[in-house]
Write a protein that holds these residues in place. Sequence first.
Motif, mmCIF file in Angstrom:
data_model
loop_
_atom_site.group_PDB
_atom_site.id
_atom_site.type_symbol
_atom_site.label_atom_id
_atom_site.label_comp_id
_atom_site.label_asym_id
_atom_site.label_seq_id
_atom_site.Cartn_x
_atom_site.Cartn_y
_atom_site.Cartn_z
ATOM 1 N N GLU A 221 0.825 -1.204 0.000
ATOM 2 C CA GLU A 221 0.000 0.000 0.000
ATOM 3 C C GLU A 221 0.860 1.256 0.000
ATOM 4 O O GLU A 221 0.547 2.235 -0.689
ATOM 5 C CB GLU A 221 -0.913 -0.003 1.237
ATOM 6 N N ASP B 46 -8.581 -3.067 -8.745
ATOM 7 C CA ASP B 46 -8.644 -3.794 -7.479
ATOM 8 C C ASP B 46 -8.178 -5.236 -7.663
ATOM 9 O O ASP B 46 -7.430 -5.772 -6.840
ATOM 10 C CB ASP B 46 -10.077 -3.771 -6.922
ATOM 11 N N CYS B 47 -8.648 -5.851 -8.746
ATOM 12 C CA CYS B 47 -8.227 -7.233 -9.026
ATOM 13 C C CYS B 47 -6.724 -7.294 -9.306
ATOM 14 O O CYS B 47 -6.043 -8.237 -8.887
ATOM 15 C CB CYS B 47 -9.002 -7.788 -10.218
ATOM 16 N N ASP C 219 -4.525 -5.280 -8.076
ATOM 17 C CA ASP C 219 -3.839 -5.105 -6.791
ATOM 18 C C ASP C 219 -3.753 -6.420 -6.036
ATOM 19 O O ASP C 219 -2.711 -6.759 -5.465
ATOM 20 C CB ASP C 219 -4.577 -4.070 -5.938
ATOM 21 N N VAL C 220 -4.865 -7.162 -6.022
ATOM 22 C CA VAL C 220 -4.871 -8.451 -5.323
ATOM 23 C C VAL C 220 -3.876 -9.404 -5.972
ATOM 24 O O VAL C 220 -3.095 -10.082 -5.292
ATOM 25 C CB VAL C 220 -6.298 -9.062 -5.338
ATOM 26 N N ARG C 221 -3.896 -9.439 -7.297
ATOM 27 C CA ARG C 221 -2.965 -10.328 -8.004
ATOM 28 C C ARG C 221 -1.526 -9.884 -7.813
ATOM 29 O O ARG C 221 -0.620 -10.704 -7.627
ATOM 30 C CB ARG C 221 -3.306 -10.361 -9.502
ATOM 31 N N LYS D 67 -0.289 -8.352 -5.278
ATOM 32 C CA LYS D 67 0.121 -8.688 -3.914
ATOM 33 C C LYS D 67 0.504 -10.165 -3.827
ATOM 34 O O LYS D 67 1.526 -10.539 -3.253
ATOM 35 C CB LYS D 67 -1.033 -8.384 -2.955
ATOM 36 N N ALA D 68 -0.338 -11.001 -4.419
ATOM 37 C CA ALA D 68 -0.064 -12.440 -4.399
ATOM 38 C C ALA D 68 1.199 -12.763 -5.189
ATOM 39 O O ALA D 68 2.035 -13.559 -4.748
ATOM 40 C CB ALA D 68 -1.257 -13.200 -4.966
ATOM 41 N N LEU E 103 -6.844 -15.787 -10.112
ATOM 42 C CA LEU E 103 -6.986 -14.353 -9.860
ATOM 43 C C LEU E 103 -7.038 -13.586 -11.179
ATOM 44 O O LEU E 103 -7.782 -12.620 -11.318
ATOM 45 C CB LEU E 103 -5.820 -13.854 -9.004
ATOM 46 N N GLU F 41 -9.820 -11.074 -12.931
ATOM 47 C CA GLU F 41 -9.377 -9.790 -13.474
ATOM 48 C C GLU F 41 -9.795 -9.634 -14.934
ATOM 49 O O GLU F 41 -10.267 -8.563 -15.356
ATOM 50 C CB GLU F 41 -7.859 -9.705 -13.338
ATOM 51 N N GLU G 203 1.795 -9.276 6.503
ATOM 52 C CA GLU G 203 2.817 -9.436 5.469
ATOM 53 C C GLU G 203 4.139 -9.896 6.073
ATOM 54 O O GLU G 203 4.630 -9.341 7.049
ATOM 55 C CB GLU G 203 3.000 -8.102 4.745
#
Length: 1531
Positions: free
Chosen positions: A416, A490-491, A493-495, A497-498, A525, A529, A1420
């Motif tokens: 973030e 948003d998707c 961002d999630v991907r 991060k992973a 993911l 997306e 994290e």
Amino acid sequence: MLSTAAATVVATPAGEQSLVFALQPLFLHGVSAAAHLTLALAVAGRFLFRRLLPSAGRDKDGEAGRDARRGVGGFRCHGVAICATWALAASEVLLAAYSWYADGGVEWSRDAAADLVDAAARAVAWPLLAAYLQFGFDRRRHQRFPTPVRLWWALFMLLSAVNVCAHVATSLDGLPVPGQSWALDAVSVVAAMALLCAGFFGRSERRGLASEEPLLNGTQETADESTGNAADASLLTGAGFLSELSFSWMGPLLAVGNEKTLGLDDVPGIDPADSVDGLLPPFKANLEALTGNGDGSGRNVVTAFKLAKALLRTVWWHVAVTAFYALVYNVATYVGPYLIDSLVQYLNGDERYASKGQLLVIVFIVAKVFECLSQRHWFFRLQQVGIRVRSALVAIVYQKSLALSSQSRQSRTSGEMINIISVDADRVGNFAWYMHDLWLVPLQVGMAMFILYSTLGLASLATLGAIVVIMLANVPPGQMQEKFQEKLMDCKDVRMKATSEILHNMRILKLQGWEMKFLSKIIELRKTETNWLKKYLYTSAIVTFVFWGTPTFVAVVTFGACVLMGIPLESGKVLSALATFRVLQEPIYFLPDTISMMIQTKVSLDRIASFMCLEELPSDAVQRLPSGCSNVAIDVKNGCFSWDASPEVLTLKDMNFQAQQGMRVAVCGTVGSGKSSLVSCILGEIPKISGDVVICGTTAFVSQSAWIQSGKIQENILFGKEMDSEKYDRVLESCSLKKDLEILPFGDQTVIGERGINLSGGQKQRIQIARALYQDADIYLFDDPFSAVDAHTGSHLFKECLLKDLASKTVVYVTHQIEFLPSADLILVMKDGKIAQAGKYDEILSSGEELMELVGAHKDALTSLAMMDAVSGDSEASCSSGTAKFSRSISSAEKKDKDNEDEGNAKSGQLVQEEERERGRVGFWVYWKYLILAYKGALVPFVLLAQILFQVLQIVSNYWMAWAAPVSKDVEAPVSMLTLLYVYVALALGSSLCILIRSLLIATAAYKTATLLFNKMHMSIFRAPMSFFDSTPSGRILNRASHLCRSASTDQTEVDTNIAGQMGSVAFSIIQLVGIIVVMSQVAWQVFVVFIPVFAACFWYQRYYIDTARELQRLVGVCKAPIIQHFAESISGSTTIRSFSKENQFVSTNSYLTDAYSRPKFYNAGAREWLCFRLDALSSLTFAFSLIFLINLPTGLIDPGIAGLAITYGLNLNMLQAWVVWSMCTLENKIISVERILQYMSIPAEPPLVTSGDILPHNWPSNGQIQLHNLHVHPLIPFATFSILHLPFLFLMQVKYAPQLPFVLKGLTVTFPGGMKTGIVGRTGSGKSTLIQALFRIVDPTIGQILIDGIDISTIGLHDLRSRLSIIPQEPTMFEGTVRSNLDPLGEYTDNQIWEALNCCQLGDEVRKKELKLDSPVIENGENWSVGQRQLVCLGRVILKQSKILVLDEATASVDTATDNLIQKTLRQQFTETTVITIAHRITSVLDSDMVLLLDNGVAVEHNTPTKLLENKTSLFSKLVAEYTMRSMHT
């Protein structure tokens, strides 16, 4: 000079008067005369004042002399201003004399008298002003031209423009304008433009003498040395007026780029005002002035509005300049549509315009010149504003991140925070493109309505209605597009991060055989997306359809209204309206984008403001006293501390202790007792609830988890200090680093990979310790750094560092090793957050149970050494001699190997090198591969066909309107008005349908291509060998494979949303350009005479430009990753940075990296405008030739309507011709993203995961026997090679064996019996980790083989092998999620099995205390768990897996001895029939093994049972144990 205008007003009927009073000659001459007389009086008064008060002049001269001595340099644009002023003065005098002579003897009217007075005032004022600038203006003392002078130049420009407008209006009304008036207008406008530019850009270029420059503080020295004073070398700073006007200052860089491939060193510096050092101070001052202490708490309250206001104040001058350019551009844009009707009437032979042909052409051309100039400088300055805004925001956010409190730090993940500098700062910077749109759109609509009302009357109201409808129609798809984009982001961002977490932990994934499972998670993911991506692309197709259909729709409504109202449609009026509709197209289209961008920018500003409001570490948490002012180094009184900043949940309670100067303080206790928190409270890192903490002197900190920067080993040790060779060598010797550096190919110049990936855990810790020693601090804080090194090295470090080098320093050290406690002057035993015992070792040993528990556990671990009691008398002597022999044997072996090294060693590559980038032109095969990837290119012909049909129908519809509409009222129309309208509507519908089909086909192709590229690239990355990840920072991979940030143009993002549209844009702009040339050639085929050489010149300019622009774009991509990486490293190491008080040094480094990113970005913008300026000039030449040719043709030779149509299209010629070339350049820049993705699709893969043929038995390995036969393994180094696997001429970084370097494992032949436990010992560099990597096939042996239960592991698939083995790595790994997901990532076990595993690894009670039990969150990197607890979680994983072969790589290094004993007991119980291989630095961890293997320099020196080896007093293992025992004898 304006006397004819009086006649105009009189001659014009009252009902048709269009000039207001302000444009009447009397008023204009009166204002001009008054202004010039005021100027003359002011300048004369200035000269008189200096004459009457000579002392003032002398003082100022003296001051100027001092200024001259202080600095040297010129005054930019001073020569331009003087030349323009003298030229204007001479012209005014001559024209005034001519006017007086011409009007002599004639009775003067009121207007004529005003004209003569004005001329006389001008003739007096301008020579005075010229004399002042030549003789009275002191360039050495002034930074800029005086403000009154600059204001006068702006007023004069306005007066000149008004005079020109008055003359044009007079001429259009059919009245003559004297030649001297036109001459004066020409001279005035040119001179006014030159003077106005001189006022804008003129400034002093004084540079201070080197001997008088102020000394830079330490925070700037590093950056200044790195840049080599690059800021002084800015090409723009020293550019002259004409050079700046035409962007010729870019010439030297473009010449270099055309001769060779540009590197970052070839890119000049930026102006100091564009650098962080020039921007941050005023920005901070503006922000602080706005924020104050609004909440009364002493903290500054930052809001989005205040942040925006501070930014606006910082860059206000550029904002004002761009507003002026935008105004000029938009006014000039509407001149063409306004005058088209007049030109058609002239071509039709209208008597009112009989003598106006040349004037119309001049106005057309002048308007086009103003349009081109203003647009180019508008766009360039907008980009400069964006660069400045981004730099200021990145700098202030970075400074804030270094000061965050622990609670604030935990409230934001590193991802973030990285997004704030990479997403939000970029987005606010990009808003510069949109900042003027809110006032420009109403202005553009207003001017369009004025033109339409003057030509079509009340039908313009229908146009206004259509515009409103179009704008409203844009809202729903715009909102949908924004919604889909937000969901898409948003998707992503999630991907991201992973993906980031997976890349950071790829080693453990490959060791466990989990990489394909985690790849499937990424693919899932991505599927979510791509659902949003598909919706986004198709919505974008609808928006594109609306954009291209807007002019057609508005035209149909407007012309329909004309038919209904009975307003005659004449060809001139129709063409004027069509040209106006086309100009209106962009503001209508971009208004929703502007509103959306405003919303997104507001969100980003809110996020940045929210971050800036986060709580910082309180400055009063620790009272820091200067060195030597007190005998007490550390004093903690009544301290209560809590990581949650809550008095209800205290981490440390009732802390009271003192440490005198020079005292050694040891801190011990069980896992989770608060040892690390105690160190944090001394540093002020943990929130203080109550009490006082006082420290005297500077501090140095060594953390438990090593924090190493990417960079050279030497840079990590020096940590910003000057090199002292003697001190440096002493530190290396004390930290046992010399032998490690001898092994490395580049010694201390070896580049460390991300997070120290190419160093062992022990090497990282020793570098940390060396960094601390080199700083020569007063207080040293060690958080258990000895757990990561072997026993021998740990003993050496303790003796040499703590007992010798730091003998006079205050040292606080946390340790689990009991043998280090007796040397402490004070021991603090921690339990449940309290100091359970405090005192010297002998004092507290018998005073409580806490220390006795730890000592008892330690003694229990030594019971297996009872056999040595008989020789205890001489153990110390034998230990000493044995240790010496052991060390000598290692040293001699290493020396022998070093002597045998090949000379090629020095030429071997660094593990981590600078990011590779393609050089030269992007190959055609990249474009071709992209085009044929989706459906084998089947959609491409249909897309081109749809676009060609659209263009043909557009031309035909406009041709129809120009032909079918009568030229004037007197000419009969060839068809009825209804037929005219019906045919036009039919053609419009056909063209709209074509553009809709084209948009949908492009969206389909873009979606399919992006999906295929993503899947293939990720498969290639996940199948890459571990050496690829060791040598490639994760930021580089994320830059290609993931969406590193929301606004950053990462490669996958470009492929997802931009490249297909850009390819279409190239094709469509070429088709449109061909269409325009065809239309213009219908009227004047001679245009080809000019167009062909002009287009050839355009193409030459494009090829000349693209070489530089391509490399600048690549450099922009390469320079962004270091900013992100440095920011991420700074976040993770903020505690270390603060403890060494190195904040200023890191802020300076961040400033340097930000400026390094701004440099190619700035010059990329300059190069673009350099090209566009020349393309605009050449296309304007074509347009001017066409106009001149048309007005010189005999009347009636051509159809005026068709000629007008050609001019209507010609108005867009310059824009479209530039757009063709520019879109080709943009595509070549963007296609680099595809090129980079194709690179990663060709990474050499690991051996197959599963081998075809015989399937391994389900229970393999059933016995667990491991046999090593003549095992030789080379080290790995990276080197560059040209790969022709799939892509020709593709430059790849590969990591391969280095045969010139010695083997790490040298003919190792050993058998690990099935079901037995083997301990492997040896100092750092002996080959222990390489042996484990070979067992898991992270590296394959060069010679020899490894057999497990008789099967050669090189013949089976990697997944088959790794899934049957288990390992606990040296660095404990936890993923963000829950306790359950960390123990069972693949979801294969029940809760009962998980609880059983937790109980076995001593974590059951800890997890039960948590409210959510197994669903308790893990943040994290598992940072809310101690390092020891993370190690226990890794133990729980292997207990669940229950493999037949288990490898423990320093699995208990981070836990205390008591916990270690419990773990060993658990392993004995849980893995009774398992082959266990243990690598341990703690000797007691291998004493209960069935076998011990001692490695020395890649050779199996000893291999036997511990008992047998201990019986042999000459064995190296016996001597190692004896040394360990000697250290423990004090306990």
